[in-house]
Design a protein around this motif. Structure first.
Motif, PDB file in Angstrom:
ATOM      1  N   LYS A 291       0.896  -1.200  -0.170  1.00  0.00           N
ATOM      2  CA  LYS A 291       0.203   0.514  -0.086  1.00  0.00           C
ATOM      3  C   LYS A 291       0.869   1.408   0.354  1.00  0.00           C
ATOM      4  CE  LYS A 291      -4.015  -1.960   2.674  1.00  0.00           C
ATOM      5  NZ  LYS A 291      -4.995  -2.372   3.434  1.00  0.00           N
ATOM      6  N   GLU A 346      -7.721   4.336   1.142  1.00  0.00           N
ATOM      7  CA  GLU A 346      -7.139   3.789   2.228  1.00  0.00           C
ATOM      8  C   GLU A 346      -6.862   4.836   3.587  1.00  0.00           C
ATOM      9  OE1 GLU A 346      -4.430   0.639   4.038  1.00  0.00           O
ATOM     10  OE2 GLU A 346      -6.079   1.067   2.121  1.00  0.00           O
ATOM     11  N   ASN A 350      -8.836   4.137   6.953  1.00  0.00           N
ATOM     12  CA  ASN A 350      -8.267   3.555   8.174  1.00  0.00           C
ATOM     13  C   ASN A 350      -8.666   3.918   9.568  1.00  0.00           C
ATOM     14  OD1 ASN A 350      -5.836   1.390   8.011  1.00  0.00           O
ATOM     15  ND2 ASN A 350      -5.337   2.407   6.798  1.00  0.00           N
TER      16      ASN A 350
END
Length: 447
Positions: A291, A346, A350
């Protein structure tokens, strides 16, 4: 700090002021010389007139005043004469018995005119012609003067009139040059705006400039951007290949450990369980490194993201995972952000997932744009965090509660993404309200 346009304008105005002062000085000197030459010719004419009217019929020289210019017969008219012949003295009526200065009479050479200035009554300032002449056996010292003060006043009037005219011309010239300078420097402003568009992915590269001198700069910027994209792609490809090459052996190893765990005793099973957890953790770290390798920041070529649509999808997914949590999102208007979609998902996925894990009943999301910055504030009503532990939350492997799933790499990934986008990440505890506090995470990204 001076801008280029302000500095150029300052230099031009300074140069024009120097030119203006030089022109005024030159004009003043020229007017003064012209006035003196004019006065000299007038005084020489008056001298010749006096000598022509001078009579020696008696023992002393005489002048028929009625034949003279009337100004010599008017008191303090500004036109005066004085003739010395041995011990005899002849004065104009306009002098009213006041003598002109003749202390320098002995320094005047015979036949040679001499010019000097002399203060006089009634604030007059005389320009005087002195000359020694010989008529027969007699020596005459002739002095003819005229008041120069009216010329001085006229000169000052003309000087200020010229100064005003030059000032108007200078102002007009300054405004014209300023407009011309702004048009000349316009390509620099265009490049600045185009760089902003390039950062927001509205354009792929800078277009050719209108100014030939900027062509090299634009070409170098475009070449630098292309090299940066190529290096980024190579780095991401290499990192991805390495991660993929490690994931397959790790998956096989985890499978073998699982089979061995089913076939061995309790002690061996404990060792195998620990080994399997380590392999899983290694796999999780590889996923996170993949990532990180994918993060492209603001140089991404992806189109702008519709944040309202993206957050609606994230909240819909989280509501299914955490049905007991009340999720609220506040966004004043539709916002399109120039970033990579996977990066942004992302990042905020999160943060929202962590908020839902720790929240008791509610998570609030506030999204707005202010002063060229995108501000996203995510708040929960959970227990909060000890102040001394907040700085360590963005470090890989840092965890608060071992009972909560995860390896603590989520906030580290978040921190990496925020840093790539040249933003700021802030964590702080909320003040208590009705006995509840919680954690507030604020992400600030350039917009």
């Amino acid at each position: 700090m001076w801008s280029l346009s302000a500095r150029l304008l300052r230099y031009m105005v300074s140069g024009q002021m120097l030119v203006l002062l030089f022109m005024l000085l030159a004009a003043g000197i020229a007017l003064n010389i012209a006035a003196q030459d004019y006065f000299k010719s007038r005084l020489e004419h008056d001298r010749d007139l006096l000598l022509n009217e001078l009579s020696w019929t008696g023992p002393i020289p005489e002048i028929e005043h009625e034949h003279l210019t009337p100004v010599f017969n008017q008191p303090f008219s500004g036109h005066y004469f004085q003739i010395n012949s041995d011990d005899d003295l002849l004065l104009s009526v306009s002098l009213q018995g006041i003598r002109l200065h003749d202390e320098h009479i002995h320094d005047v050479k015979e036949g040679e005119p001499q010019w000097h200035w002399q203060p006089f009554e009634n604030n007059q300032y005389l320009y005087v012609l002195s000359q020694t002449l010989k008529q027969g056996e007699r020596h005459l010292h002739v002095q003819v003067g005229e008041d120069f003060q009216p010329i001085i006043n006229a000169f000052l009037h003309a000087f200020f009139w010229l100064a005003g005219l030059f000032s108007l011309l200078l102002t007009g010239l300054f405004l014209w040059q300023r407009r011309l300078l702004m048009r000349t420097l316009k390509p620099f402003s265009q490049i600045s705006n185009q760089l902003k568009q390039l950062a927001q992915q509205d354009i792929d590269q800078l277009p050719p400039p209108d100014m030939q001198e900027l062509t090299g700069l634009v070409n170098e910027i475009n070449a630098l951007g292309e090299r940066t994209r190529e290096r980024l792609n190579r780095a991401r490809l290499a990192s991805g290949n390495l991660s993929h090459s490690l994931k397959t052996p790790l998956a096989i190893l985890a499978n073998r450990l699982s089979n061995m765990q089913e076939q061995n005793g309790d002690t061996e099973q404990q060792d195998l369980t620990e080994a399997r957890e380590l392999v899983e953790r290694m796999g999780q770290q590889i996923d996170n490194e993949m990532k990180r390798a994918r993060i492209a920041g603001l140089m991404s070529r992806a189109p702008k993201i519709e944040l309202n649509e993206m957050f609606d999808q994230l909240l819909l997914t989280l509501k299914k995972l955490y049905p007991h949590i009340q999720l609220q999102c506040h966004m004043a208007a539709a916002i399109r952000y120039p970033g990579d979609r996977e990066d942004i998902i992302e990042l905020f996925g999160n943060l929202l997932d962590n908020a839902c894990k720790w929240a008791q009943t509610a998570v609030d999301v506030d999204i707005r744009v202010a002063e060229g910055q995108l501000l996203v504030c995510i708040s929960d009503d959970g227990p909060g965090i000890a102040e001394e532990k907040i700085p360590g939350l963005i470090n890989p492997g840092e965890r608060l509660d071992e009972s909560v799933k995860g390896y603590g790499l989520g906030l580290a990934i978040v921190s990496d993404i925020v840093a790539q986008y040249q933003g700021r990440l802030q964590l702080k505890n909320r003040p208590l309200n009705n006995g509840r506090g919680g954690l507030q995470v604020t992400v600030t990204l350039p917009y």
